[in-house]
Design an enzyme around this catalytic site. Structure first.
Site, PDB file in Angstrom:
ATOM      1  N   LYS A 275      -6.985   4.076  -6.037  1.00  0.00           N
ATOM      2  CA  LYS A 275      -5.871   3.374  -5.367  1.00  0.00           C
ATOM      3  C   LYS A 275      -4.556   3.908  -5.911  1.00  0.00           C
ATOM      4  O   LYS A 275      -3.616   4.176  -5.160  1.00  0.00           O
ATOM      5  CB  LYS A 275      -6.001   1.864  -5.604  1.00  0.00           C
ATOM      6  CG  LYS A 275      -4.950   1.022  -4.885  1.00  0.00           C
ATOM      7  CD  LYS A 275      -3.670   0.839  -5.662  1.00  0.00           C
ATOM      8  CE  LYS A 275      -2.694  -0.041  -4.903  1.00  0.00           C
ATOM      9  NZ  LYS A 275      -1.375  -0.114  -5.539  1.00  0.00           N
ATOM     10  N   ASP A 291      -1.334  10.658   9.185  1.00  0.00           N
ATOM     11  CA  ASP A 291      -2.150   9.464   9.392  1.00  0.00           C
ATOM     12  C   ASP A 291      -2.773   9.042   8.058  1.00  0.00           C
ATOM     13  O   ASP A 291      -3.797   9.601   7.647  1.00  0.00           O
ATOM     14  CB  ASP A 291      -3.221   9.806  10.440  1.00  0.00           C
ATOM     15  CG  ASP A 291      -4.124   8.635  10.765  1.00  0.00           C
ATOM     16  OD1 ASP A 291      -4.126   7.648  10.008  1.00  0.00           O
ATOM     17  OD2 ASP A 291      -4.843   8.723  11.778  1.00  0.00           O
TER      18      ASP A 291
HETATM   19  C1  MEV Z   1      -1.136   0.106  -9.343  1.00  0.00           C
HETATM   20  O1  MEV Z   1      -0.569   0.187  -8.056  1.00  0.00           O
HETATM   21  C2  MEV Z   1      -1.954   1.339  -9.628  1.00  0.00           C
HETATM   22  C3  MEV Z   1      -2.740   1.312 -10.944  1.00  0.00           C
HETATM   23  O2  MEV Z   1      -3.532   0.120 -11.006  1.00  0.00           O
HETATM   24  C4  MEV Z   1      -3.623   2.534 -10.910  1.00  0.00           C
HETATM   25  C5  MEV Z   1      -4.651   2.583 -12.018  1.00  0.00           C
HETATM   26  O3  MEV Z   1      -5.058   1.549 -12.542  1.00  0.00           O
HETATM   27  O4  MEV Z   1      -5.067   3.738 -12.320  1.00  0.00           O
HETATM   28  C6  MEV Z   1      -1.816   1.310 -12.124  1.00  0.00           C
END
Ligand code: MEV
Length: 439
Positions: A275, A291
């Site tokens: 994420k 996209d």
């Molecule tokens: C937050 O948007 C993204 C993180 O949680 C990514 C990660 O934990 O590697 C900081």
């Protein structure tokens, strides 16, 4: 709540009026707020309106720049459309860190895109397989008029395979076609080719008694493009990483290596880890009019390609060298789609030096790697909240309607304190009552 027939036939103003009357308590302020986000230039607004259906206004999003990215020996500014406050700061931090350690290196590992015609064949399967090379030649011939322009640009259809899927469903076969779509993302081109293959296939098989029947279920591009892949890498001697407070370079390198290993083996961690990667990638994908749903869906499937969902980045610490890299599938385009239409997309591409699709793939892979490095660096040293909450402070202050004076005070006040909604509220209460007393 009300429903309506023919909403799409109403004018934009009528659409707003209906919405305000039926869903926004007839609130005229709501109406003028919606209208206030229209672009002042009506021609530009019309272009924006026509990107979608039932458009009533524009949805604003911050557009930011992450400067100082040293990539393959040149500096770049990466444009990003994202609302998460710490993401751009994290990008800039990683860019600065690696600019004095050799920068980012990138390469393209493939550019193949995929499309499929899924069909049910009832007949002599051995005959279909035996004749497939002849059928394939006819499919290619029948779609030449579609692929002609793409071929002139150096791309086109690379191959069509017949895949036997009968173990999953009686008579289920696929045409699996691979394409090179040059600088366009290519979904429209691929779908047009696939629909042509589907109708040619029905015709060939339908007209020849030696075959059985073909029922086409669907013909569509696949957003899983594991062979449309960019790699971005950073590496340096472990000692060049420097120390972080009381954490030595060696300890930091080892912590990052293990943090990546954890994401390689644990899907819970991998999801958050990836994420974070898409914090950087999506922001660039949106800024360049691509996209992001397709790009993300593809990346997550790729992350699970070995049967267990895992990290998209990798890290080794060997022979005193810290190496950190990402292999990211990225089906993106720099021509077609929104690229020449959306004013800020055009500007983003200009900022990036009008890249071709391969260059844009490399920039996006760098954004993902940079974002992941910054997150891991924060988490393995000071922890994520210090930076995150500092960046979130302005949002919290805006939530409490802080004045510019209060914001200035808060930025100094929280330099050595923990930011939270409660601490910010208490600070504001104290500041406001102290001001009242002075008056
Ligand atoms: C937050 O948007 C993204 C993180 O949680 C990514 C990660 O934990 O590697 C900081």
């Amino acid at each position: 709540m009300k429903n309506i027939a023919g909403y799409s036939k109403l004018s934009k103003e009528e659409k707003i009026d209906w919405l305000v009357a039926n869903y926004l308590n007839n609130d005229l302020e709501a109406k003028s707020e919606l209208i206030s986000y229209w672009h002042r230039d009506l021609n530009t607004q019309k272009v924006l309106d026509e990107f979608s259906e039932n458009t009533i206004t524009n949805y604003f999003f911050p557009y930011s720049i992450a400067p100082n990215f040293l990539i393959n020996g040149d500096y770049y500014c990466l444009p990003m459309a994202i609302e998460e406050s710490s993401v751009v700061a994290a990008m800039s931090n990683a860019a600065k860190f690696w600019s004095t350690r050799g920068g980012f290196k990138t390469e393209i590992l493939g550019t193949t895109k995929i499309g499929q015609v899924h069909f049910i064949y009832k007949g002599d399967e051995a005959q279909l397989k035996a004749d497939f090379q002849i059928i394939k030649a006819q499919l290619l011939e029948g779609s030449k008029y579609i692929s002609f322009n793409m071929e002139q640009r150096g791309g086109g259809v690379k191959d069509i395979e017949l895949i036997d899927m009968t173990q999953y469903e009686d008579g289920y076969f696929q045409l699996k076609a691979s394409f090179d779509t040059c600088d366009s993302m290519g979904a429209n081109f691929i779908n047009t080719c696939l629909e042509e293959y589907a109708s040619t296939l029905k015709e060939i098989v339908g007209k020849n008694p030696k075959y059985g029947t073909v029922k086409v279920i669907l013909a569509i591009v696949s957003n899983y493009t594991p062979d449309c892949l960019a790699r971005a890498t950073v590496e340096c001697k472990v000692e060049e990483l420097g120390s972080f407070g009381d954490i030595s370079a060696e300890e930091f390198a080892e912590k990052v290596r293990i943090a990546v290993k954890i994401a390689e083996v644990d899907p819970h961690r991998a999801t958050t880890h990836n994420k974070g990667i898409y914090n950087g990638v999506d922001a660039m994908i949106i800024a360049t009019g691509n996209d992001f749903r397709a790009v993300e869906a593809c990346g997550h499937t790729y992350a699970a390609r070995n049967g267990r969902y895992g990290s998209l980045t990798h890290c080794t610490v060997e022979n005193g060298i810290f190496k950190f890299w990402i292999d990211l599938p990225l089906a993106v385009g720099t021509v077609g789609g929104l690229t020449q239409l959306h004013p800020l997309v055009k500007r983003s591409l200009q900022i990036l030096g009008d890249p071709n699709a391969e260059q844009l793939m490399m920039f996006c892979a760098v954004a993902g790697l940079a974002q992941n490095f910054a997150a891991l660096k924060a988490m393995t040293t000071v922890g994520i909240q210090q930076g995150h909450m500092k960046m979130h402070l302005l949002n919290i202050l805006n939530h409490y309607n802080a004045t510019e004076e209060e914001k200035e005070y808060a930025l100094v006040y929280f330099k050595d304190k923990i930011v939270s909604f409660t601490t910010t509220r208490v600070m504001l209460e104290q500041f406001r009552s102290a001001k009242k007393e002075v008056k």
